[in-house]
Motif scaffolding. Structure first.
Motif, mmCIF file in Angstrom:
data_model
loop_
_atom_site.group_PDB
_atom_site.id
_atom_site.type_symbol
_atom_site.label_atom_id
_atom_site.label_comp_id
_atom_site.label_asym_id
_atom_site.label_seq_id
_atom_site.Cartn_x
_atom_site.Cartn_y
_atom_site.Cartn_z
ATOM 1 N N GLU A 97 14.371 7.033 16.097
ATOM 2 C CA GLU A 97 14.888 8.332 15.660
ATOM 3 C C GLU A 97 14.390 8.676 14.262
ATOM 4 O O GLU A 97 14.030 9.830 13.966
ATOM 5 C CB GLU A 97 16.416 8.320 15.681
ATOM 6 N N LEU A 98 14.344 7.677 13.387
ATOM 7 C CA LEU A 98 13.825 7.884 12.039
ATOM 8 C C LEU A 98 12.373 8.341 12.084
ATOM 9 O O LEU A 98 11.987 9.304 11.404
ATOM 10 C CB LEU A 98 13.956 6.590 11.225
ATOM 11 N N ASP A 99 11.562 7.657 12.881
ATOM 12 C CA ASP A 99 10.150 8.025 12.977
ATOM 13 C C ASP A 99 9.993 9.449 13.505
ATOM 14 O O ASP A 99 9.145 10.208 13.013
ATOM 15 C CB ASP A 99 9.411 7.038 13.890
ATOM 16 N N ARG A 100 10.803 9.818 14.502
ATOM 17 C CA ARG A 100 10.730 11.179 15.041
ATOM 18 C C ARG A 100 11.142 12.201 13.990
ATOM 19 O O ARG A 100 10.513 13.264 13.863
ATOM 20 C CB ARG A 100 11.631 11.304 16.277
ATOM 21 N N PHE A 101 12.180 11.903 13.241
ATOM 22 C CA PHE A 101 12.647 12.828 12.202
ATOM 23 C C PHE A 101 11.565 13.042 11.147
ATOM 24 O O PHE A 101 11.281 14.177 10.746
ATOM 25 C CB PHE A 101 13.918 12.283 11.560
ATOM 26 N N LEU A 102 10.952 11.965 10.700
ATOM 27 C CA LEU A 102 9.908 12.082 9.684
ATOM 28 C C LEU A 102 8.697 12.844 10.211
ATOM 29 O O LEU A 102 8.067 13.614 9.475
ATOM 30 C CB LEU A 102 9.483 10.691 9.211
ATOM 31 N N ALA A 103 8.380 12.646 11.475
ATOM 32 C CA ALA A 103 7.195 13.294 12.042
ATOM 33 C C ALA A 103 7.434 14.763 12.362
ATOM 34 O O ALA A 103 6.530 15.601 12.192
ATOM 35 C CB ALA A 103 6.751 12.556 13.305
ATOM 36 N N ASP A 104 8.657 15.100 12.816
ATOM 37 C CA ASP A 104 8.896 16.433 13.349
ATOM 38 C C ASP A 104 9.681 17.351 12.407
ATOM 39 O O ASP A 104 9.420 18.553 12.354
ATOM 40 C CB ASP A 104 9.665 16.335 14.671
ATOM 41 N N VAL A 105 10.652 16.800 11.686
ATOM 42 C CA VAL A 105 11.547 17.630 10.879
ATOM 43 C C VAL A 105 11.072 17.731 9.433
ATOM 44 O O VAL A 105 11.093 18.814 8.840
ATOM 45 C CB VAL A 105 12.997 17.105 10.945
ATOM 46 N N VAL A 106 10.661 16.620 8.851
ATOM 47 C CA VAL A 106 10.154 16.636 7.470
ATOM 48 C C VAL A 106 8.755 16.012 7.406
ATOM 49 O O VAL A 106 8.510 15.059 6.666
ATOM 50 C CB VAL A 106 11.119 15.908 6.499
ATOM 51 N N PRO A 107 7.810 16.535 8.175
ATOM 52 C CA PRO A 107 6.457 15.955 8.130
ATOM 53 C C PRO A 107 5.848 16.096 6.747
ATOM 54 O O PRO A 107 6.241 16.968 5.963
ATOM 55 C CB PRO A 107 5.689 16.786 9.164
ATOM 56 N N PHE A 165 -3.877 9.381 -14.850
ATOM 57 C CA PHE A 165 -3.216 8.740 -13.730
ATOM 58 C C PHE A 165 -2.692 9.756 -12.719
ATOM 59 O O PHE A 165 -2.192 10.824 -13.091
ATOM 60 C CB PHE A 165 -2.010 7.921 -14.217
ATOM 61 N N ASP A 166 -2.752 9.380 -11.447
ATOM 62 C CA ASP A 166 -1.881 9.941 -10.439
ATOM 63 C C ASP A 166 -0.492 9.346 -10.660
ATOM 64 O O ASP A 166 -0.342 8.343 -11.361
ATOM 65 C CB ASP A 166 -2.429 9.570 -9.058
ATOM 66 N N VAL A 167 0.532 9.933 -10.044
ATOM 67 C CA VAL A 167 1.905 9.428 -10.218
ATOM 68 C C VAL A 167 2.385 8.667 -8.989
ATOM 69 O O VAL A 167 2.645 7.473 -9.040
ATOM 70 C CB VAL A 167 2.872 10.568 -10.582
ATOM 71 N N GLY A 168 2.491 9.349 -7.848
ATOM 72 C CA GLY A 168 3.039 8.711 -6.659
ATOM 73 C C GLY A 168 2.125 7.643 -6.104
ATOM 74 O O GLY A 168 0.948 7.891 -5.847
ATOM 75 N N ARG A 169 2.670 6.428 -5.939
ATOM 76 C CA ARG A 169 1.982 5.262 -5.392
ATOM 77 C C ARG A 169 0.918 4.707 -6.329
ATOM 78 O O ARG A 169 0.129 3.859 -5.926
ATOM 79 C CB ARG A 169 1.399 5.561 -4.005
ATOM 80 N N VAL A 170 0.891 5.197 -7.556
ATOM 81 C CA VAL A 170 0.074 4.584 -8.610
ATOM 82 C C VAL A 170 0.993 4.127 -9.739
ATOM 83 O O VAL A 170 1.030 2.948 -10.076
ATOM 84 C CB VAL A 170 -1.008 5.555 -9.129
ATOM 85 N N LEU A 171 1.736 5.061 -10.321
ATOM 86 C CA LEU A 171 2.705 4.700 -11.355
ATOM 87 C C LEU A 171 4.071 4.370 -10.761
ATOM 88 O O LEU A 171 4.774 3.480 -11.258
ATOM 89 C CB LEU A 171 2.836 5.836 -12.358
ATOM 90 N N TYR A 172 4.457 5.112 -9.710
ATOM 91 C CA TYR A 172 5.759 4.920 -9.072
ATOM 92 C C TYR A 172 5.590 4.873 -7.560
ATOM 93 O O TYR A 172 4.878 5.712 -6.987
ATOM 94 C CB TYR A 172 6.722 6.069 -9.430
ATOM 95 N N ASP A 173 6.265 3.918 -6.942
ATOM 96 C CA ASP A 173 6.293 3.870 -5.489
ATOM 97 C C ASP A 173 7.013 5.115 -4.972
ATOM 98 O O ASP A 173 7.963 5.599 -5.608
ATOM 99 C CB ASP A 173 7.019 2.593 -5.044
ATOM 100 N N TRP A 174 6.555 5.630 -3.831
ATOM 101 C CA TRP A 174 7.176 6.824 -3.249
ATOM 102 C C TRP A 174 6.978 6.839 -1.752
ATOM 103 O O TRP A 174 5.886 6.554 -1.256
ATOM 104 C CB TRP A 174 6.574 8.105 -3.835
ATOM 105 N N ASP A 175 8.065 7.146 -1.038
ATOM 106 C CA ASP A 175 7.970 7.346 0.400
ATOM 107 C C ASP A 175 9.245 8.061 0.855
ATOM 108 O O ASP A 175 10.349 7.652 0.473
ATOM 109 C CB ASP A 175 7.831 6.017 1.142
ATOM 110 N N ARG A 176 9.101 9.103 1.674
ATOM 111 C CA ARG A 176 10.275 9.790 2.222
ATOM 112 C C ARG A 176 11.180 8.824 2.979
ATOM 113 O O ARG A 176 12.397 8.982 3.027
ATOM 114 C CB ARG A 176 9.827 10.903 3.173
ATOM 115 N N ARG A 177 10.573 7.806 3.560
ATOM 116 C CA ARG A 177 11.308 6.843 4.385
ATOM 117 C C ARG A 177 12.382 6.119 3.583
ATOM 118 O O ARG A 177 13.432 5.755 4.136
ATOM 119 C CB ARG A 177 10.312 5.840 4.985
ATOM 120 N N TYR A 178 12.162 5.900 2.300
ATOM 121 C CA TYR A 178 13.141 5.148 1.506
ATOM 122 C C TYR A 178 14.508 5.827 1.508
ATOM 123 O O TYR A 178 15.535 5.151 1.487
ATOM 124 C CB TYR A 178 12.655 4.983 0.067
#
Length: 212
Positions: free
Chosen positions: A32-42, A8-21
């Motif tokens: 602002e959230l979208d900009r932060f995710l794209a620019d600061v923690v891509p 198995f893969d882990v992220g999004r197969v066994l466990y949901d995962w997203d930085r956005r959460y």
């Protein structure tokens, strides 16, 4: 050669995962959230940790570049478990069924070593697994060939003996090139059908938690 093990893969197969959460709790404005995710923690920055860079060093460098976001970057380091809200529906039931049927279980995951050390104690499902290849520990990532070759050797599998399950099509295609039968994961029900077709599990109705 018959498939005898599931990898198995882990992220999004066994466990949901997203930085956005995590960051949607900390940044109220969606733009602002979208900009932060794209620019600061891509995602490309996060993937450096998957490849073996220490997260503390990465965060220190990022704070130097974005000092106005220091607290948010420190939150990513210390509250990272909040990026994983829980299991992917239905898949853990399949893992339990495979384990009960005596099917060997393994994993190959793109996962930073520091975050893996945080996460693994919270995830008892992995007690069922014989071995897990973690990219950040090995400093090898999917879809590179080397991580699959290492996994075959570590898991004691000949080409064709392992079914690899991943939500990323490039990872699935690379696994097929490197000796695995592979399933492109979309949901537990389709995976259950694949496992039944390979005679690793009985029919799906008893194994999948229907949602919706």
């Amino acid at each position: 050669m018959a498939v005898k093990a599931v990898v198995f893969d882990v992220g999004r197969v066994l466990y949901d995962w997203d930085r956005r959460y995590l960051f949607e709790k900390l940044i109220g404005d969606r733009d602002e959230l979208d900009r932060f995710l794209a620019d600061v923690v891509p995602i490309e920055w996060h993937e450096q940790h998957d490849a073996g860079r220490p997260i503390d060093l990465m965060v220190e460098e990022r704070i130097a570049r974005f000092p106005e976001h220091a607290q948010l970057l420190l939150a990513y380091r210390h509250r990272w478990l909040e990026t994983i809200p829980g299991p992917v529906p239905g898949v853990h039931r399949l893992v339990e069924g495979l384990a009960n049927n005596g099917v060997p279980l393994f994993a190959i995951t793109n996962f930073g070593a520091d975050f893996w050390a945080m996460f693994r104690p919270t995830a008892p499902i992995f007690d069922q697994f014989s071995d897990i290849v973690v990219s950040g520990i090995e400093k090898l990532t999917k879809p590179g060939d080397a991580i699959y070759q290492l996994a075959l050797e570590r898991f004691g599998l000949a080409p064709g003996e392992g079914l690899f399950v991943d939500d990323s099509l490039p990872n699935v295609e690379a696994a097929r090139t490197n000796g695995f039968v592979a399933h492109h994961f979309t949901d537990a029900e389709s995976l259950a059908r694949e496992l039944a077709a390979l005679e690793l599990l009985p029919g799906q109705s008893d194994h999948v938690e229907h949602v919706g």
